[in-house]
Structure formats: structure tokens, C-alpha cells
Design a protein around this motif. Structure first.
Motif, PDB file in Angstrom:
ATOM      1  N   GLY A   1      -2.887  -5.066   3.691  1.00 13.87           N
ATOM      2  CA  GLY A   1      -1.519  -4.756   3.271  1.00 13.87           C
ATOM      3  C   GLY A   1      -0.477  -5.636   3.949  1.00 13.87           C
ATOM      4  O   GLY A   1      -0.583  -5.939   5.138  1.00 13.87           O
TER       5      GLY A   1
ATOM      6  N   THR B   1      -3.731   4.324  -1.978  1.00 13.91           N
ATOM      7  CA  THR B   1      -5.039   4.473  -1.333  1.00 13.91           C
ATOM      8  C   THR B   1      -4.947   5.334  -0.084  1.00 13.91           C
ATOM      9  O   THR B   1      -3.885   5.457   0.530  1.00 13.91           O
TER      10      THR B   1
ATOM     11  N   CYS C   1       0.851  -1.194   0.000  1.00 12.30           N
ATOM     12  CA  CYS C   1       0.000   0.000   0.000  1.00 12.30           C
ATOM     13  C   CYS C   1       0.883   1.239   0.000  1.00 12.30           C
ATOM     14  O   CYS C   1       1.784   1.363   0.829  1.00 12.30           O
TER      15      CYS C   1
ATOM     16  N   ALA D   1      -5.356  -0.829   4.220  1.00 14.43           N
ATOM     17  CA  ALA D   1      -3.903  -0.989   4.368  1.00 14.43           C
ATOM     18  C   ALA D   1      -3.575  -1.843   5.589  1.00 14.43           C
ATOM     19  O   ALA D   1      -2.725  -2.732   5.545  1.00 14.43           O
TER      20      ALA D   1
END
Ligand code: ADP
Ligand code: MG
Length: 264
Positions: free
Chosen positions: A227, A217, A45, A223
Motif C-alpha cells: 500500500g 482488504t 488500501c 497493506a
């Protein structure tokens, strides 16, 4: 012209390796030496304030922008350049196009063809670029649309769909090319809040299936949950990176703290 360096080997497990990537637009230096590694199967991310160079960096990965210095490899292949006699030569458009096919990209705006059905939008790219047989391409497109939850919308036109549904068509369209890597540039930023979740869920499914993804993002929840790695960029440099949960819970740099304070 990129500088010399060693390519990552297959054993390294790296899908993306960027080394000292520099990019300027005229006098404006947008990327000031970006180093980044993304392992195969990982979700990276990419966060950062507006104007920090996130979109430019994504565009450099698939050679939509030519870098001024540094190098980028995707799956061990140098992007946009070929090494010959110890020198780097820019690839011809045809070779770049072949590299780009292995990299799917999803933008904030979905850019679907308005005059084509949902199925037509997903079939179009593989038939044109890969010369897939039409029947096979249609079958695969229908499967992908089923997978993103739009199995009942094959005959609909983009204008008849919500923003979230259109973005899921765009994801299916990118997947139709069987990419090794997916780049997402703020895929939910243009959506009404109630439609964000369905697009993030589709991306979560992809991640669970092992797709390697770089996702720009502001969705901190995504995230944190999905992520594997978080990279915080500001002013054309990577300011901080690490495990998303750790960086979000305890950012070390003032700029990361200030950014997270705004988006959390
Ligand atoms: P981000 O995605 O992080 O918001 P961008 O990569 O879009 O940042 O932009 C970084 C900077 O580069 C901005 O100042 C933007 O205006 C500038 N920029 C981006 N693309 C171009 C271009 N094609 N020509 C000139 N400047 C550009
Ligand atoms: Mg951007």
C-alpha cells in the motif's frame, strides 16, 4: 444530485477524487461525506469493520450505486454525470457503460462463467463490449493468463480450478478491458488460507507494473508492504488515513486501534 465543485486537472496526477460522497439506502445513511484522493499508480488500501460502507463506496466509484450528494472523478471525468449549462445531468446508460469499461472490478466471489473455459472467460468481455477482433482478444487473453500464472490452464473450466486460480482468472478478465483503475473488494476473503498468497502476489505484480488500485482488504501485511496509502473507514466516514506503515504501527484514533487489534 451531486453538488458543484472543480474537476481535478490532468496535471494533478489524481486518478480518483471523491468529494463529500453521500449515499443512503432508504433511511440508512451509509456514506456520510467521503473525501478520498488516489494518485495515478498508487495502491490505496481501504480498511474498516464490516458494514462501514467500503463496498458501497467502491460501487459508487463505478456508478453501480448512484450517489446522493458529492462528486467522484476518475481520471478527470465526472462519474455518472455530465455538466451542461452549469447543471449536472445524469448520464445515459451507454455513457455510464463506457466509463465503467475503464474501471476493473474484482469481487470476493469470482463470478466466472462455469460453462466457459478459462480463456473463454477472459476473451468474452472485450469481444462483446469493445468489439475487439476475436483473434486479437484471444492472444491478449492468453498473455494475461500467462501473466497471472495460468498459462497452462487456458482450456480448463472454472470448476476444475482452485479458488485462488479462479480469482486470478477474474483478475485477468478485468485486465482484459485495459482498465485505468482496478477496484478490489476483499479479493481474498473467500479463499482458503493457503490460497491467499498467490492472489496477493498477482496483485503485487500489478502494483509493481504501475496499476492504480483501490483494495478493500483485511490483509494488513499486504497493506503494509504494497500500500502507498491507507484509509480507515468506520460508520460511513474516513476516520484516519496516511502512510500504511505509520497508521498500522501507530494508529491515532481509538476506532482504528480497536480494528487493528482485531485483525493483526
Ligand atoms: P462494508 O463493505 O464495509 O461491509 P457495505 O458497503 O457492504 O459495508 O454496507 C454498508 C451498510 O449498507 C450495511 O449496513 C449494509 O447492510 C447496507 N447496504 C449495502 N447495500 C445495501 C442495499 N443495496 N440496500 C440496503 N442496504 C444496503
Ligand atoms: Mg464489503
Amino acid at each position: 444530485m451531486p453538488t458543484q465543485a472543480t474537476a481535478p486537472t490532468a496535471e494533478s496526477g489524481l486518478m480518483v477524487r471523491a468529494e463529500q460522497v453521500h449515499k443512503s439506502f432508504g433511511p440508512l445513511e451509509v456514506l456520510k461525506g467521503i473525501d478520498l484522493e488516489v494518485r495515478s499508480g498508487e495502491v490505496c488500501c481501504l480498511l474498516g469493520p464490516s458494514g462501514s460502507g467500503k463496498s458501497t463506496f467502491l460501487r459508487c466509484i463505478n456508478h453501480l450505486e448512484k450517489i446522493d450528494a458529492g462528486r467522484i472523478w476518475v481520471d478527470g471525468d465526472l462519474i455518472g454525470y455530465r455538466e451542461r449549462g452549469g447543471k449536472l445531468h445524469e448520464m445515459r446508460d451507454k455513457e455510464v457503460a463506457a466509463q465503467r469499461q475503464a474501471i476493473g472490478m474484482v469481487f470476493q466471489r469470482f463470478n466466472l462463467f462455469p460453462h466457459m473455459t478459462v480463456l473463454g472467460n477472459v476473451v468474452e468481455a472485450p469481444v462483446l463490449l469493445r468489439r475487439s477482433k476475436k483473434a486479437e482478444a484471444r492472444e491478449r487473453a492468453a498473455e494475461l493468463l500467462e501473466r497471472v500464472g495460468l498459462g497452462d490452464k487456458l482450456g480448463a473450466y472454472p470448476g476444475q480450478l482452485s479458488g485462488g486460480q479462479q480469482q486470478r482468472v477474474a483478475i485477468a478478465r478485468a485486465l482484459a478491458m485495459r482498465p485505468k483503475l482496478m477496484l478490489f473488494d476483499e479479493p481474498t476473503s473467500a479463499l482458503d488460507p493457503e490460497l491467499v498468497g498467490e492472489v496477493l502476489d498477482t496483485m503485487k505484480d500489478l502494483a509493481r507494473d504501475g496499476m492504480t488500485m483501490i483494495v478493500v482488504t483485511h490483509e494488513i501485511g499486504f497493506a503494509r508492504e504494497v500500500g502507498d496509502h491507507l484509509v480507515f473507514m468506520d460508520g460511513g466516514v474516513v476516520v484516519e488515513q496516511g502512510d500504511p506503515r505509520e497508521v498500522i504501527a501507530a494508529p491515532r484514533h481509538e476506532r482504528t486501534k480497536a480494528f487493528l487489534a482485531k485483525v493483526l
